[in-house]
Design a protein around this motif. Structure first.
Motif, PDB file in Angstrom:
ATOM      1  N   UNK A   1       0.845  -1.209   0.000  1.00  0.00           N
ATOM      2  CA  UNK A   1       0.000   0.000   0.000  1.00  0.00           C
ATOM      3  C   UNK A   1       0.873   1.249   0.000  1.00  0.00           C
ATOM      4  N   UNK A   2       1.823   1.312   0.923  1.00  0.00           N
ATOM      5  CA  UNK A   2       2.700   2.484   1.048  1.00  0.00           C
ATOM      6  C   UNK A   2       3.470   2.791  -0.231  1.00  0.00           C
ATOM      7  N   UNK A   3       3.807   1.722  -0.954  1.00  0.00           N
ATOM      8  CA  UNK A   3       4.614   1.932  -2.159  1.00  0.00           C
ATOM      9  C   UNK A   3       3.759   2.043  -3.421  1.00  0.00           C
ATOM     10  N   UNK A   4       2.445   2.066  -3.248  1.00  0.00           N
ATOM     11  CA  UNK A   4       1.576   2.257  -4.404  1.00  0.00           C
ATOM     12  C   UNK A   4       1.389   1.018  -5.269  1.00  0.00           C
ATOM     13  N   UNK A   5       1.868  -0.102  -4.800  1.00  0.00           N
ATOM     14  CA  UNK A   5       1.703  -1.323  -5.609  1.00  0.00           C
ATOM     15  C   UNK A   5       0.280  -1.876  -5.477  1.00  0.00           C
ATOM     16  N   UNK A   6      -0.267  -1.720  -4.276  1.00  0.00           N
ATOM     17  CA  UNK A   6      -1.619  -2.260  -4.013  1.00  0.00           C
ATOM     18  C   UNK A   6      -2.620  -1.109  -4.051  1.00  0.00           C
ATOM     19  N   UNK A   7      -3.604  -1.203  -4.934  1.00  0.00           N
ATOM     20  CA  UNK A   7      -4.616  -0.136  -5.001  1.00  0.00           C
ATOM     21  C   UNK A   7      -5.828  -0.521  -4.147  1.00  0.00           C
TER      22      UNK A   7
END
Lengths: 386, 386
Positions: free
Chosen positions: A330-336
């Motif tokens: 989540x923090x790295x924008x991989x999981x939307x």
């Protein structure tokens, strides 16, 4: 029992619930102790593990939990006590948290569990119009509780109006030690409070005297006032002060530390919600996501303020490693958010499906918890002895 | 139940008792009706006579007694309800007055009688230190009551802590209609009142709903506040308002309208007083006599302010003609206090002797009133139906 917090000065009563919470401040204000590493390690050593709700500090404070462990290790034992006030607000996900913790302690420590169903409280508090209406909800709540897996020979579930023949006399002993000033200060009663509701705290204290052992009460910190009063009174009746293990509030779907309320259906998942309703509610939940997909890919989400992540951490991801992976994704924008929500919907629905199957099963076993199991039989012969 | 009057504004609560009473003012203030000639004649016609306590206007006021008589004459019937709170103050002569009246109504009208023994009240009011102590007094009180001659198949005597399984649910229904403001105004509760005592009025109201008939309550007028509250609540629960037949206070031995108090032994004759004690107390009683024998022979006594004459008129001279003769003999100085007192001592001691024999007998019959008589058996199977 309900959970709740008043705004402003963080005063907390079981009757009202609003606002944000500073838990460190609450620890100070309530005069409870932080549930720290040392005590958690001790529990882990004895129990052979730690429930995620403890490990992740969702149960964050306590009273006398160290003494409970002494009692256990030195062979005196302890017992568990919790409860649930039935009303026309059906049980939701947050309601099961103290029961999950109670069940875990029962399993790991082999302790008896007493579950009070105050089937008059919400009527006296004028939240429900008739006692008959409550009866229906009481049965549903009892089935939901049994479905969480309590030991049928070590668990006694009792309704106040049915078990009052055993409760009233010790309640009179308790009630003599509580005057209106104290009751008003602790529970926020006022001139409009019904005289039945004013008496009710005495009935809630009685089960802490069911055994001549230390009672341990897993509950939301908002329930502490009841038992603080118990701790004043117990020594005067030559009984153990109640120990407590105290949880935070499960966030509602509207954001961090909002209340989950069955009367505002979009804030909570009810145990009775069908799959499509769960889906709709979770899709509309407040998250730590960004305004656009592009932004989220670039900046990452903020799981710290995300109700979806909160729910994973409290109830729907037992594996610490996987929870941490989800956090970083989540923090790295991989999981939307869409994907993360869809997974949560699946987990909730799968939990609810299994839960409902266990509720079906509970219908057949209910008599054991109420009347016929080993502990229930003992308790129908119980008399309070000073 | 206790009797009592507060000084000054004549406000009357069951918790306190002091001062002189203007009964006509009380009738106005309480909003009750005078028990007048017309109604008395109607009772006399139906009952075939009038008990001296009615005939002599010691029962001086009422609520809805005319409706009770309508119910009787039109075949709907009615039932009787009274009670006695056990404490370390044993029963004295004044305590038996409402029971005598109740028994008379039972005999003449064939009505069921319910007698509540609130064996928690004085503990919650902090007049007694333990419930165990009350238990002992409760049995003694019950025996004294049975000894007054109630019908064993039409009378049910119940202790709150024992019968609570039947009382609690309807008490919850009642309690929802009473808030702290009202309870404080009616009963004089304050911040120091225990939460058990605050709840207790709900339990005292429940027996008025034991039958779907009009309840008639013979009691001291100080008990009226309880039942005034009942009269507010009953219609909301679709039940009959309590009817009442209300008595004055039996004077204590210290003078007109002084209180008879078991805690000040010289004010009262206890049912347990031995003959010598009775003699000593009556000899020391306040009378309407003059300072010297010579003066009394010349001026006559004043029976209107004489406790000895009062006791004859209330309990120890059933014959109106003889009572009038005694009155005139006193007024004309023919009857001196010594002789008059000696006769009263004899009558009281003879009553107490017979009473104690009946108490002995009551020990064998107690189970009928509590559990095994026709009405008692019915009541142990009773459930409140809305």
């Amino acid at each position: 029992m309900s959970e709740g917090f008043r705004e402003g000065d963080f005063s907390v009563t079981p009757w009202e619930a609003k606002g944000k919470i500073d838990y460190d401040k609450l620890i100070q204000e309530f005069g409870v102790e932080k549930l720290g590493e040392e005590l958690l390690s001790r529990i882990e050593r004895i129990a052979g593990g730690l429930h995620p709700l403890l490990r992740r500090n969702f149960f964050f404070a306590h009273r006398d939990l160290n003494l409970v462990l002494n009692d256990y290790e030195e062979g005196r034992g302890f017992f568990l006590y919790t409860g649930r006030a039935p009303s026309n607000s059906p049980m939701h996900i947050a309601h099961i948290v103290p029961f999950i913790a109670t069940r875990w302690f029962q399993e790991k420590f082999g302790a008896n569990v007493y579950i009070q169903i105050p089937d008059e409280e919400k009527f006296l508090a004028k939240k429900v119009e008739t006692l008959e209406e409550i009866e229906k909800y009481a049965v549903q709540d009892i089935l939901n509780i049994i479905a969480l897996g309590f030991d049928e020979n070590k668990t006694f579930i009792f309704r106040d109006t049915e078990y009052i023949s055993k409760l009233y006399k010790p309640a009179v002993l308790v009630a003599r030690h509580i005057n209106f000033s104290t009751a008003r200060a602790v529970f926020g009663f006022d001139n409009e409070s019904t005289i039945g509701l004013i008496f009710y705290p005495a009935l809630q204290i009685v089960p802490t005297f069911f055994e001549k052992k230390r009672p341990l009460i897993p509950c939301g910190i908002d329930q502490d006032p009841y038992f603080r009063l118990q701790r004043d009174i117990a020594p005067r009746l030559n009984r153990y002060k109640a120990a407590e293990v105290l949880s935070k509030l499960v966030w509602g779907l509207k954001g961090p530390e909002t209340k989950m309320s069955a009367s505002e259906p979009d804030t909570a998942i009810l145990l009775s919600d069908p799959p499509e309703t769960v889906k709709r509610k979770i899709i509309n939940a407040y998250t730590g996501g960004r305004a656009t997909v592009e932004e989220q890919r670039r900046l990452g989400g903020v799981p710290e303020v995300c109700t979806v992540f909160h729910w994973y951490s409290v109830l729907f991801e037992d594996d610490d490693k996987k929870l941490l992976e989800r956090y970083h994704a989540c923090r790295t924008g991989k999981l939307l958010c869409g994907e993360c929500k869809a997974e949560l919907v699946e987990r909730i629905n799968s939990f609810l499906e299994r839960h409902r199957a266990r509720v079906k099963d509970a219908e057949k076993k209910m008599h054991l918890y109420l009347y016929d199991g080993k502990l229930a039989q003992e308790m129908w012969n119980w008399e309070y002895r000073p």
